[in-house]
Scaffold this motif. Structure first.
Motif: not given
Lengths: 1039, 517
Positions: A111, A151-156, A148-149, A115
């Motif tokens: 985590a 890296f973020g939903r738009d980066s997974c 997804a949590g 970024g």
């Protein structure tokens, strides 16, 4: 548009089967706009990938596969510079926290570093693969949610692959459902391991090496098919026609991943400065003080001041003052800690470096060209290499740099170990299931010699190695061995290249633990660093520096004093020795080729020695500069110049261009080039040649010359000289630095032979000759060399006073099979009280196994009163152990023992076997009577024969050499009790008598004597082996 | 110490090669090398005199040996031939003296005590031993001395019959190079370091000193060099002969008539075996024929047996499969035996059939399908579909959970579709059974864009492919001559049947591999 986002090169060690460059080339061929390299556990291949991609017009996306705690592999791709920094820190963390080659990370620990990174769910070894294959939908969903949590939903992205595998297709359906339910995008990849389908064979071989099995037993550990090549958009579109969104995502994601290695964020460290001073001011101050020390008010002082001002001005303009200060600081540390140090390479062109004490060659006095070292056109850091004594002293300097810049501020550059020659043969043979003994034969067959006959393909000598070249497996072996050449095998560390940074080095490149404690190594090699503008200081271990430093210490022990900085520069005896090629052990001029040239060049001054160092190099040899120079030197050819304007440049080398600096100056004078332009020219024609750049620069060169009125033949001659020589030319500065060491070593050899030979023997292996040859050379110089003796020898060789003269005492380190701890224990025990018997030596020295017998066999126990065989008889009695020691010591020693004493040839064999050297008669002396009857001429007497005479010579083969520049000729050095004879073997004779020439330790050679300018050699017509009884005579074989 | 005065050593040089020559006498006229290992790793372990004369030596690779001697005949080492030759040599020597010792392969020690009166002097006995050896096809050298050690040295040097006189033996041995005998590498190295060249050099060392330094091996070496025997003479005697035979006063022309005879012979044989705690591991039956010839058959039961009934059944089945050409006039049965092994029953194991029943069933199966097709199939670790090997049955000891069985159970044995079987999302009702066709049936397939479009076969099927999935691609063994590559397709035909088609990508031939139902 399809972009491959999960390519893996051979830097995914033992899985990927192609170089990063091959993947880029294939991507370019397939018309791919970008491609991502996602190797396991690092960015090892990223720099090369980046360079190749830049040249090919393909965008290089950087990524890495991270190994998670459960062994799954998570691919992540770098979106921006923050992401790259996070990736480097993350990889560093997991590498430094584990043993070398290992490193795993828990999903939760990702985590803080997520970024700027994009994650894919991975292929068959990704974190989803297990649960999906088991049909555990809930577990798969949980992992996906966590990713997804983090890296973020738009980066997974959920990764889908199709390798035409039935089970994989079943899992793909589940993955698609999973992604649709989680509303995460799909992305299609093929995760190629090789560029073209033919790479599968190498990948399978790598699987076998990794799994420690062979192809016949690897079974399902091998891939099911050959579908792991880099596939183009068309083929992927066919495979994913039912999932067009997965394909489209690749292009969209590639556009988003804008980071490239151009944007590294590397910053050079700040040097601690006195208050209110800039780095340049501080450097100027130090340089001024140094220049005063170096030049004083001497005749060169004014020129030196001008040169230094010019250099400082450029250094200031390029903002490099800090770099010079850092190197100066390392040199100062060495000086303060009694570590011999000398800058080498192009730094010797710099008056600033000379004034700072970094280099020892005066560039002003020698009129060296600064632009070869530093120019605005280079666009990279200058290269300062520091030579240090090998071993502990160099390690101290390295640890100083770590201490100074912090563990995360400095690192060793990597050295990529590749599959080469013998190791490749062994590994491929093993993978093919060939028996160990056959692997050994094949490995030996792979020649390490430099010259490769055009017709000399591997298969040609298979029959010689006892293999059937027609056997399918042997043919496969030959093909695979060729294919794996140069592929990366694992990462080592460079011998001395260090990089340092202003911030954290792990922001720039991941760090790994080195095998050597206390060191970290970066994931790139020195070429990668140079290409990416990362500053590097080479702290190189040079054994000759150790020899010099050890010699100085030994001279001090004998009551003398040597200051290398103030050696007499015109010692006639030293030059006399050089002129006679009496140079065994002398730095840089001891090789057979150097010895064959020295009597012809006849160096009389230091500059002659600089030329001598430079002349026996591939450049002058290939450029056919050697013979013209020697002819002019001997007055057999007039000294001419391509153009009158070049006379000042070429006069010192008699009109023959020998150095890179001369080429630069020629361009500057003849074509009006600036220093930077000239350097650009050299690089254009140098190792990394580019056809287009060469054409452009040549046109510019000709135009420049035309403006100066140089046209026609003179212009052609100059262009030819520059373009042909730029590839191989040797820097004058480098030659000068080496010449200093050559002179110092020659001086020590002549003036302090006992100290010099002792130091030389203590620093083996080094140089061109085996210790046996060095010992024989010492004895020919009337130096007494004393044998290993447990009552006198130390662990290293030492100097010992013998009848008012200094002699060399061989150390226990020369006893083969004797542990260093045992050797040192012997010395300590002896200091307490002298040894009384062989049993006493065994007991108090803690000797184990057959160590005592090894000592006895070489006569090292003879000082206790016995003979070699009597001692052997004694030493063979097993130690009774401490409990019965007293009882065992009771029986009196039999003075002679029941064994017959060794004859001369037995002693010789025992010496060679036990120490590698003999102090008894030379093997040829033992056969002299027979040889004389056979008409063999001794090496010393060969000079009395006339040129062209038919002669017969004989000796032990101490050197075999087949240089790449000699077109298949082989050179042998035969040693007898009077000296060394050079033998030239033609390619034809070598082909006919290969086995004898390569394996026979003693040879009789019939041939024609060639004598020119005092250089004598024999051109062989016939060779015959001399039978050897019971001992191998060591030789050095070179390419 | 053994109290014998005269000993002969009969030694056959290059024994493995000699054993082969004995079986194939024409090899004596050719250079012969005995090799071990399979190409390309074949290696010479022995060579006959002709091959040695051409430079063929132990340790050369196959290819090297041929390079030195192009006419070289290479034969793999034969344990059977060596065992037979070893036995024959011992028997030959036994015909001269009742006390012989089997010292090593090709080396027999013969006690000559008391033979002088029968055969004459040592030379004559030596010549007789050579003749006897030659009679069984072996060319031997004979050395005679006062000890086995001395005789063995004598057999290696000098004339082919080399007699060492009692008085001169010590001196004769002293001059023999140490290298004449084989020594362990470590001892050889020590001898070289000590400067020992001859047996005399070694024998001259104090025995206690050698023992102190080199231990028991050193003492043995010292004794050998001094020509002293310390180990007792271990006489060889021929192994018991497990054979029963019966001549017939009448000619038997049918199997039912022969079976009672076989049963009688086997009952006598098995009774002997039971007393000796032995069981039959192999049987050889030799039928004397009315025509004057012989008819021989051999069989090996799946498990060692001593029950007469199954053995009779097996023999009868074997003879039924391979009947004699004419009527039988005599029966001889000899057995290869092994020690009886007590096997405790497994408490938790399922009951297994009695060995006799199992053996009989296997015999029948073998007769039906051939011996190459009987055994436990083991799925091979390979991507090649159906790749398997046959392992011999584990016997009747109840080992049903062995590795083979486990492997078999773990892998896709081809009875159901693996993906369907493993996928819990497929309910029981949704599972497809996959029926494999072994061997697969050749079919004709029309393709469009590389995908199957129409299927025909010789049985009259001609159907259009309505749906197809695939290809599922696999390949392997690219490194050897068995390279293979294939694509599989699952197709639904116009008649609603679902087939698995396979295409061999090397020959491009199509096959019907399986049917889903």
């Amino acid at each position: 548009m399809f972009v491959e986002l999960h390519a893996q090169s051979a830097f995914t060690f033992l899985e990927g089967a192609d170089q990063p460059e091959a993947l880029v080339a294939e991507a370019a061929r397939l018309g791919m706009s970008a491609v991502a390299l996602v190797d396991r556990g690092g960015v090892y291949g990223a720099a090369r990938f980046h360079r190749a991609a830049e040249n090919a017009g393909v965008r290089a996306i950087i990524g890495c596969e991270l190994t998670l705690a459960d062994g799954a592999r998570l691919p992540v791709l770098v979106e921006d510079r923050d992401g790259y920094r996070n990736l480097c820190r993350l990889v560093t963390r997991l590498k430094l926290g584990a043993a070398k080659g290992a490193g795993r990370i828990a999903l939760d620990d990702l985590a803080p570093y997520a970024g700027g990174l994009v994650c894919l769910s991975g292929g068959g070894r990704g974190p989803l693969a297990g649960p999906v294959a088991r049909g555990d939908r809930e577990a798969a969903r949980r992992i996906l949610d966590r990713l997804a949590g983090i890296f973020g939903r738009d980066s997974c992205f959920v990764e889908v692959q199709r390798h035409l595998d039935r089970a994989q297709e079943r899992d793909l359906g589940r993955l698609v459902r999973l992604a649709r339910d989680a509303r995460l995008p799909l992305v299609a990849t093929n995760q190629p391991l090789y560029a073209r389908p033919g790479g599968r064979a190498v990948a399978d071989v790598f699987t076998c090496i990794r799994e420690k099995t062979d192809l016949d037993h690897a079974g399902r550990r091998l891939t099911a098919n050959g579908e792991r090549d880099l596939k183009g958009g068309l083929e992927m579109a066919q495979r994913f026609r039912d999932l067009p969104d997965a394909l489209a995502t690749t292009g969209e994601l590639a556009l988003r991943l804008g980071f490239t290695l151009k944007n590294l964020g590397y910053r050079f460290p700040d040097f601690p400065l006195p208050p209110a001073t800039t780095a340049l001011e501080h450097l100027r101050e130090l340089t001024r003080a140094g220049a005063r020390r170096r030049y004083g008010d001497g005749p060169l002082a004014a020129r030196a001041r001008r040169q230094i001002a010019h250099e400082l001005e450029l250094i200031g303009r390029l903002d490099l003052a800090g770099y010079f200060l850092i190197v100066w600081d390392i040199v100062e540390y060495c000086r303060a800690n009694d570590i011999l140090v000398q800058g080498r390479g192009s730094a010797a062109n710099s008056a600033v470096c000379y004034a700072l004490g970094i280099t020892a060659v005066d560039p002003v006095g020698m009129d060296l060209l600064f632009e070869r070292f530093l120019s605005e056109a280079r666009g990279e850091w200058p290269d300062i290499d520091l030579d240090l004594p090998s071993g502990e002293r160099r390690e101290a300097a390295i640890q100083h740099v770590y201490r100074h810049y912090g563990r995360l501020g400095a690192g060793m550059t990597a050295n990529v170990i590749t599959y080469r020659g013998r190791s490749a043969a062994r590994e491929v043979g093993k993978a093919l299931g060939l028996p160990g003994e056959l692997q050994d034969r094949l490995a030996k067959l792979v020649s390490n010699w430099g010259y490769q006959d055009p017709a000399e393909v591997l298969t040609r000598h298979l029959a010689e190695a006892g293999c059937d070249p027609g056997h399918p497996r042997i043919r496969k072996f030959a093909a695979l061995w060729t294919r794996v050449q140069d592929l990366p095998r694992h990462l080592g560390q460079h011998s001395g290249g260090m990089v340092i940074t202003g911030g954290r080095l792990d922001d720039v490149v991941p760090l790994e633990p080195a095998t050597m404690p206390g060191r970290v190594v970066i994931q790139w090699d020195k070429d990668d660093c140079a290409a990416l503008g990362i500053v590097k200081v080479d702290l190189l271990g040079l054994r000759m520096m150790s020899v010099l430093q050890d010699s100085i210490g030994l001279v001090r022990e004998t009551g003398g004093e040597v200051d290398l900085a103030h050696l007499p520069q015109d010692d006639r005896q030293v030059y006399a020795a050089l002129q006679e090629a009496d140079t065994i052990g002398v730095f840089q001029v001891e090789s057979r080729a150097q010895m064959a040239t020295l009597p012809r060049v006849r160096p009389e001054t230091f500059y002659d020695l600089v030329v001598q160092v430079a002349i026996i190099r591939p450049g002058p040899i290939v450029g056919d500069m050697v013979h013209p120079y020697i002819r002019r030197r001997r007055g057999r050819e007039p000294v001419t110049y391509p153009h009158a304007s070049l006379e000042p440049i070429l006069a010192r080398t008699l009109g023959v261009p020998l150095f890179q600096e001369q080429l630069l100056r020629m361009a500057m004078v003849a074509a009006g080039f600036s220093g930077s332009e000239a350097e650009e020219l050299r690089r254009a024609f140098g190792f990394k040649r580019s056809e287009r750049r060469m054409v452009d620069i040549e046109a510019k060169l000709r135009a420049g010359m035309a403006r100066q009125g140089i046209v026609g033949r003179a212009a052609d001659e100059i262009v030819h000289a520059i373009t042909a020589f730029a590839l191989y030319g040797f820097p004058e500065s480098h030659a000068s630095s080496f010449a200093l060491l050559a002179y110092a070593s020659a001086w020590l050899k002549v003036r302090h032979p006992a100290a010099f030979y002792t130091a030389l023997l203590n620093n083996q292996p080094m140089g061109f000759y085996h210790p046996a040859t060095i010992v024989n050379d010492a004895r020919r110089h009337h130096l007494t060399v004393l044998p290993v003796d447990v009552t006198r020898s130390g662990w290293p060789c030492t100097v010992e006073s013998r009848e008012g003269r200094w002699a060399v005492r061989l150390g226990l380190r020369y006893v083969k099979g004797l542990r260093e701890s045992a050797g040192r224990a012997l010395v300590l025990a002896r200091a307490t009280r002298p040894f009384a018997s062989v049993a006493d030596v065994v007991e108090r020295g803690g000797l184990a196994g057959d160590e005592a017998e090894r000592l006895a066999a070489i006569g090292a126990l003879s000082a206790l009163g016995g003979t070699r065989r009597a001692d052997l008889w004694e030493a063979a009695v097993p130690s009774p152990g401490p409990l019965f020691a007293a009882a065992a010591a009771a029986p009196a020693r039999t003075p002679a023992g029941p064994l017959r004493e060794m004859a001369a040839d037995e002693r010789l064999a025992a010496d060679y076997e036990g120490t590698g050297v003999t102090l008894g008669p030379h093997p040829m002396a033992l056969r002299r009577e027979m040889l004389t009857r056979a008409g063999v001429v001794r090496a010393r007497d060969l000079r009395r024969q006339g040129d062209g005479a038919r002669v017969r010579v004989a000796g032990s083969v101490i050197v075999r050499q087949r240089p790449g520049t000699a077109k298949g000729f082989v050179f042998l050095s035969l040693e007898d009790e009077t000296g060394i004879t050079n033998v030239i073997v033609t390619p034809g004779l070598f082909a006919r008598q290969r086995l004898v020439l390569v394996t026979a330790p003693l040879l009789v050679v019939d041939g024609i004597l060639q004598s020119q300018d005092g250089v004598v050699s024999v051109r062989a017509e016939k060779v015959e082996p001399i039978p050897v009884r019971g001992h191998a005579i060591p030789s050095h074989d070179f390419g | 110490m053994d109290d014998v005065s005269r000993i002969a050593c009969v030694r056959v040089e290059a024994f493995a090669a000699a054993a082969l020559e004995r079986c194939e006498p024409s090899l004596r006229e050719q250079p012969l090398a005995v090799v071990v290992g399979t190409p390309p790793a074949g290696r010479v372990v022995e060579a006959n005199a002709r091959a040695r004369a051409e430079g063929v030596r132990r340790g050369l690779t196959d290819a090297e040996a041929v390079l030195r001697c192009p006419s070289l005949v290479r034969r793999p080492a034969s344990r059977e031939a060596e065992a037979a030759a070893r036995h024959a040599l011992l028997e030959a020597c036994s015909s001269v003296s009742p006390r012989v010792e089997d010292a090593a392969a090709g080396i027999v020690h013969v006690d000559l005590g008391g033979l002088g009166g029968l055969f004459g002097g040592d030379d004559e006995i030596g010549r007789r031993l050579r003749r006897q050896a030659r009679a069984v096809g072996l060319d031997a050298r004979v050395g005679i001395g006062t000890s086995r050690a001395a005789a063995e040295v004598a057999a290696r040097i000098g004339p082919s019959v080399h007699v060492l006189g009692r008085a001169t033996q010590r001196a004769a041995l002293a001059g023999v190079p140490l290298a004449t005998l084989e020594w362990p590498d470590e001892l050889s190295a020590t001898f070289a370091r000590w400067g020992l060249v001859t047996l005399g050099d070694l024998a001259a060392l104090p025995r206690h000193g050698v023992g102190l330094r080199l231990g028991p091996r050193g003492l043995a070496a010292h004794d050998r060099a001094a020509g002293v025997d310390r180990a007792p003479f271990r006489p060889w005697s021929a192994p018991p002969f497990w054979e029963e035979a019966q001549g017939l006063d009448w000619e038997v022309a049918t199997l039912p008539a022969l079976v009672p005879v076989l049963q009688g012979v086997l009952e006598r044989l098995c009774a002997r075996l039971v007393r000796a705690h032995l069981v039959v591991d192999g049987l050889e039956v030799r039928l004397a024929l009315a025509s004057g010839g012989h008819h021989a058959r051999a069989l090996a039961p799946a498990v060692p047996l001593d029950d007469v009934a199954p053995l009779v059944t097996l023999l009868a089945l074997e003879i039924e499969s391979h009947p004699p050409p004419t009527a039988v006039t005599g029966v001889a049965v000899s057995a290869r035996v092994v020690a009886r092994r007590a096997v405790p029953g497994g408490l938790w194991r399922p009951p297994v059939p009695a060995p006799r029943d199992l053996a009989a069933v296997l015999a029948r199966l073998t007769r039906l399908v051939g011996s190459a097709n009987v055994g436990t199939p083991v799925v091979a670790d390979s991507h090649r579909p159906d790749h398997h090997t046959l392992a011999p049955f584990g016997g009747g000891d109840g080992e049903t959970d062995g590795p083979a069985a486990r492997r078999h159970g773990d892998e896709d044995a081809g009875t159901t579709d693996d993906s369907a079987a493993r996928d819990p999302s497929h309910g029981a009702a949704g599972r497809l059974a996959l029926r494999r066709l072994r061997p697969p049936r050749r079919v004709e397939v029309d393709t469009e864009d590389g995908r199957p479009r129409r299927v025909r076969d010789t049985l009259g099927i001609d159907a259009v492919v309505e749906l197809c999935a695939g290809p599922w691609r696999s390949s392997g063994d690219w490194w050897n001559t068995a390279a293979w590559a294939r694509d599989e397709w699952d197709v639904e035909l116009s008649d609603r049947t679902v087939w698995r088609l396979a295409q061999d990508r090397l020959t491009h031939a199509w096959f019907l591999d399986a049917v889903y139902d």
